[in-house]
Motif scaffolding. Sequence first.
Motif, PDB file in Angstrom:
ATOM      1  N   GLY B  12       0.800  -1.233   0.000  1.00 40.34           N
ATOM      2  CA  GLY B  12       0.000   0.000   0.000  1.00 40.34           C
ATOM      3  C   GLY B  12       0.826   1.272   0.000  1.00 40.34           C
ATOM      4  N   THR B  13       2.123   1.167   0.294  1.00 39.61           N
ATOM      5  CA  THR B  13       3.008   2.338   0.157  1.00 39.61           C
ATOM      6  C   THR B  13       3.041   2.722  -1.320  1.00 39.61           C
ATOM      7  OG1 THR B  13       4.388   1.637   2.000  1.00 39.61           O
ATOM      8  CG2 THR B  13       5.404   3.116   0.407  1.00 39.61           C
ATOM      9  N   ASN B  14       3.040   4.024  -1.631  1.00 41.03           N
ATOM     10  CA  ASN B  14       3.112   4.359  -3.061  1.00 41.03           C
ATOM     11  C   ASN B  14       4.137   5.431  -3.426  1.00 41.03           C
ATOM     12  OD1 ASN B  14       1.813   6.839  -2.531  1.00 41.03           O
ATOM     13  ND2 ASN B  14      -0.213   5.950  -2.853  1.00 41.03           N
ATOM     14  N   GLU B  16       7.412   5.212  -2.652  1.00 43.02           N
ATOM     15  CA  GLU B  16       8.779   4.700  -2.520  1.00 43.02           C
ATOM     16  C   GLU B  16       9.614   4.970  -3.768  1.00 43.02           C
ATOM     17  OE1 GLU B  16       6.098   2.927  -3.027  1.00 43.02           O
ATOM     18  OE2 GLU B  16       6.464   0.944  -3.868  1.00 43.02           O
ATOM     19  N   HIS B  17       8.998   4.859  -4.942  1.00 44.45           N
ATOM     20  CA  HIS B  17       9.775   5.053  -6.169  1.00 44.45           C
ATOM     21  C   HIS B  17      10.141   6.525  -6.369  1.00 44.45           C
ATOM     22  CE1 HIS B  17       9.170   0.895  -7.256  1.00 44.45           C
ATOM     23  NE2 HIS B  17       7.867   1.039  -7.071  1.00 44.45           N
ATOM     24  N   ASP B  18       9.265   7.415  -5.906  1.00 41.52           N
ATOM     25  CA  ASP B  18       9.575   8.845  -6.010  1.00 41.52           C
ATOM     26  C   ASP B  18      10.736   9.196  -5.089  1.00 41.52           C
ATOM     27  OD1 ASP B  18       7.402   8.789  -7.639  1.00 41.52           O
ATOM     28  OD2 ASP B  18       6.137  10.127  -6.432  1.00 41.52           O
ATOM     29  N   GLU B  21      13.799   7.964  -6.731  1.00 43.28           N
ATOM     30  CA  GLU B  21      14.204   8.831  -7.833  1.00 43.28           C
ATOM     31  C   GLU B  21      14.942  10.066  -7.305  1.00 43.28           C
ATOM     32  OE1 GLU B  21      11.318   9.158 -10.955  1.00 43.28           O
ATOM     33  OE2 GLU B  21      12.302  10.905 -11.844  1.00 43.28           O
ATOM     34  N   GLU B 197      10.395  14.797  -1.587  1.00 45.70           N
ATOM     35  CA  GLU B 197      10.787  14.100  -2.830  1.00 45.70           C
ATOM     36  C   GLU B 197       9.983  14.584  -4.031  1.00 45.70           C
ATOM     37  OE1 GLU B 197       8.696  12.916  -0.682  1.00 45.70           O
ATOM     38  OE2 GLU B 197       7.184  11.648  -1.670  1.00 45.70           O
ATOM     39  N   ARG B 198       8.852  15.256  -3.783  1.00 41.97           N
ATOM     40  CA  ARG B 198       8.058  15.792  -4.895  1.00 41.97           C
ATOM     41  C   ARG B 198       8.507  17.196  -5.273  1.00 41.97           C
ATOM     42  NH1 ARG B 198       1.733  13.852  -4.069  1.00 41.97           N
ATOM     43  NH2 ARG B 198       2.211  11.647  -3.762  1.00 41.97           N
TER      44      ARG B 198
END
Lengths: 718, 224
Positions: B12-14, B16-18, B21, B197-198
């Motif tokens: 459910g974590t979403n 992590e890839h950001d 990056e 991170e955004r």
Amino acid sequence: MAEPLHIALGLTDEEFAMIRSVLQRDPNDLELAMYSVMWSEHCSYKSSRVHLRRLPTEGPSVIMGPGENAGVIDVGDGFALAIRMESHNHPSAIEPYQGAATGVGGILRDIFTVGARPVALLDSLWMGPQNDPKSRWIFKGVVSGISGYGNAVGVPTVGGETHFEEKFGYNPLVNVAAIGIAPKEHLIKAAATGAGNLVVLLGAPTGRDGIGGVSILASTGFGGESDSSKRPSVQVGDPFEEKKLIELCLDLLRSDLLVGIQDLGGAGLSCATSETAAKGGSSMDIYLDKVPRRESCMEPFEVMISESQERMLAIVHPSNLDKVLALAEHWEVQASVVGEVKDPERWLDGKVRGILRVYDHRDGELLAEVPAGSLADEAPLYDRERREPEGWKRKLQDAPSVDSVTEDVLNDLLKTTFDPSTVYRQYDHQLFLNTIVGPGEDAALLRIGAPGVGRVERSFGVSVDGNPRWCVVHPRRGAAATVVESVMNIACVGAKAVALVDCLNFGNPTHPEVMWQLSESIDGVAEACEALGVAVVGGNVSLYNEANGVDIDPTPTVTTVGLSNIPSLPVPSLARSSVGSSLYLIGESCETLSGSAFAFDFLNSDGGNLFTFDYDKVTRLRDTAIELFEHADAYGVETLHNVSSGGVLDAVREISASSRVGCVLYRDKLTVMDLLGEKPDRLLVTTTSDTELEALLLGKGLSFVRIGYFDGGDVLFA
Amino acid sequence: MDKAVGVVVFPGTNCEHDVVEALVDLGVPHRLIWHRETDLMDLECVIIPGGFAHGDYLRPGAIAKFSPVMKAVSSFATSGRSVLGICNGFQVLTEAKLLEGALQKNAGLSFICDVVECEVASRNSPVTSSLELGEKLRLPINHFEGNYTCAEDDLKRLLDEDRIILRYVDNPNGSIGDIAAICNKDRNIVGMMPHPERAMSDLLGSSSGRKILASLLERSAVLS
């Protein structure tokens, strides 16, 4: 005497006879239930298919077109973009939160079913007026459902549109679009091939939710007291389960462990099994005892047609089964072998066909035996009666008059406003670090990249657009205008349209006027797409949008995508218009109020004829918008904004609201039709470099007028 | 192998890839940590990213705190190394009692995705050490439960011990004291609702987050 079962299930006597001739016997109740959902309007497109063939589906970048789970286009460097759009109107009218949420869930499954990671959602909402409590309840529920599901499943909602219109009070439109990105080599089709391969059901257990959703809900209209009794036909969504399913399926594809994969949506297991078997030319045996249940004592027909959400059907070579089950365990997703792919066999008619057989358990009782293709592809096609609505031609002459539009009325109109940020602030629109231009602008502009897929240094623009007012005035011209608007919207973020998917929302197809509207609208979409070089790569048809015998106005909505370069900073946006900058209106002037929100809401007129297009000029305007976006600095461009619903007046108000700077409009440069008419091949440009901009426009042979400048805090006329 | 940053992933974590990056952008070695892992001792820093761990069922973080990795995160923090919880990660840290207080539903009772202004309220933390006191940052927020609250004596301690490290300039969610980020007493565990991170690139609206993550990584000696 009670009505026969096939009638109760929504099949006609003629359709029942067709089933008998395929099976050469009476179908049993399970088989009848399977035919009833697969031959429903929703699954079979039986009323629309003969017309959909007229859409242009080819293009140099098209990899997958209509008929697949999603349309797919090539974006270069080994990457592909998957795009799909669907309606969830009927469930959203009955249970707004779950209706909209499962609309999002379903469209996402279509995207990862072709092997792409979903990276963006958009929605088009047509709701009833907000002074009506029921319409408020529906709107609030729908937005919460999209927000609740989309945010939690981890896919950003990057754009959309929200409109309010009396006629959508009982039958709102909830159209959801999704975009995915895939490495081309991971694209996969939904076919079951290879005798001996295993059929593996992934995801949530099967329950009684959504029984007959496609036939009871989506393929009939509304009206009367029994609507709330349809609530059990609405599915219930679980974004957490779907998130795990996305990660598992993409992992399975990356690891090259699948022969084929199909999502379970409308018509549940009946659809997924028969479609994959038919597409693969294979037979398939299903063992119902192996299907994990959420409830005990479910009947075989309930298991076969349940629309329980968050399930996928994977076709797996036996040697890979252990690895598939291990990955499923890692992602904490239930996986069960529920059947086997078999060789095709000779059917009763002498032809070699793929046969779908349903057993209660392996070597147990045979419960259903039908040719897979007869369920999936051989529903009867209807060329239903079409008729122009009575008095339509006369109405075309009855143009709304501008006489009552006084200066006071115009000044009042400057004040009315709906702030769309109240909607899109509820949606995560930032995830995956792609969003260069987000909601609130003409279109979204996203970098092309996704976790586990990678990035290319390019971006894509996407916009969702629909307009029932234009289309009820003139379905063909209105549908063409919808495409033009969408193409212009993405041009305003620098993208040149290459493909679209459509969602055709219409009334009851047994009404000849509705079939005429549908047919005309399809021709309108086709006309504009051909003229502008846009391929229709997929679509969805939603019929029976009616309440109490009244059909909705025809509403083809389109989601258009186009490619562009990564822009240089600063990127033009509505918010950037600044004090002292000039405002230009580019394009031919609008010669009618017909189809405008103003004509409908203030003049109570749906008469007159709609505008048409000189596609050569539309093309030049589109290319100029792209050039202005790409070289914004050279032309001092702060804002590019396409004129559409609400006319120039609304477009200026939107810029002013976003930039928090007022605008002085030269009243003498603008006719009432310019201000309130909605011809969408017109462009507003804010610039700090009048000379450079004018020189460019003169060179392009485009008409333009400097209609005002930005100053103060309010929009006013001078 | 270089000392790396661990990024915890619950089902459910979403985000992590950001986060990954952003770490790649900063040139930092990293690895994803599945929630059933229990050995983090090869790492220099752990980030718990945003999303909906275990679907946020019951309450955000309420189930995640029982995931095996959380015991390891607790021991990891005890060893003095840095832990940053972003958004859902902040919620998980409060549920796990590694930070005091709780994140309740936003004052407006609706989800908010926006870019807001925050100001540095303390430089004495792993994420703000290279920023100026009072420095304004434009940071994305994306939450339904971002309304920080705590007991009165907890708030007094946070103030007395200079542990409020970011405040909202124009409070979007009703957080007590405009709190956007806090740290623990040992100043190595940080929870923040905004998503640094955004905010790594002006193309996407802001690059303020770069300074926050760079501070954290310098402090953790994975970035020099």
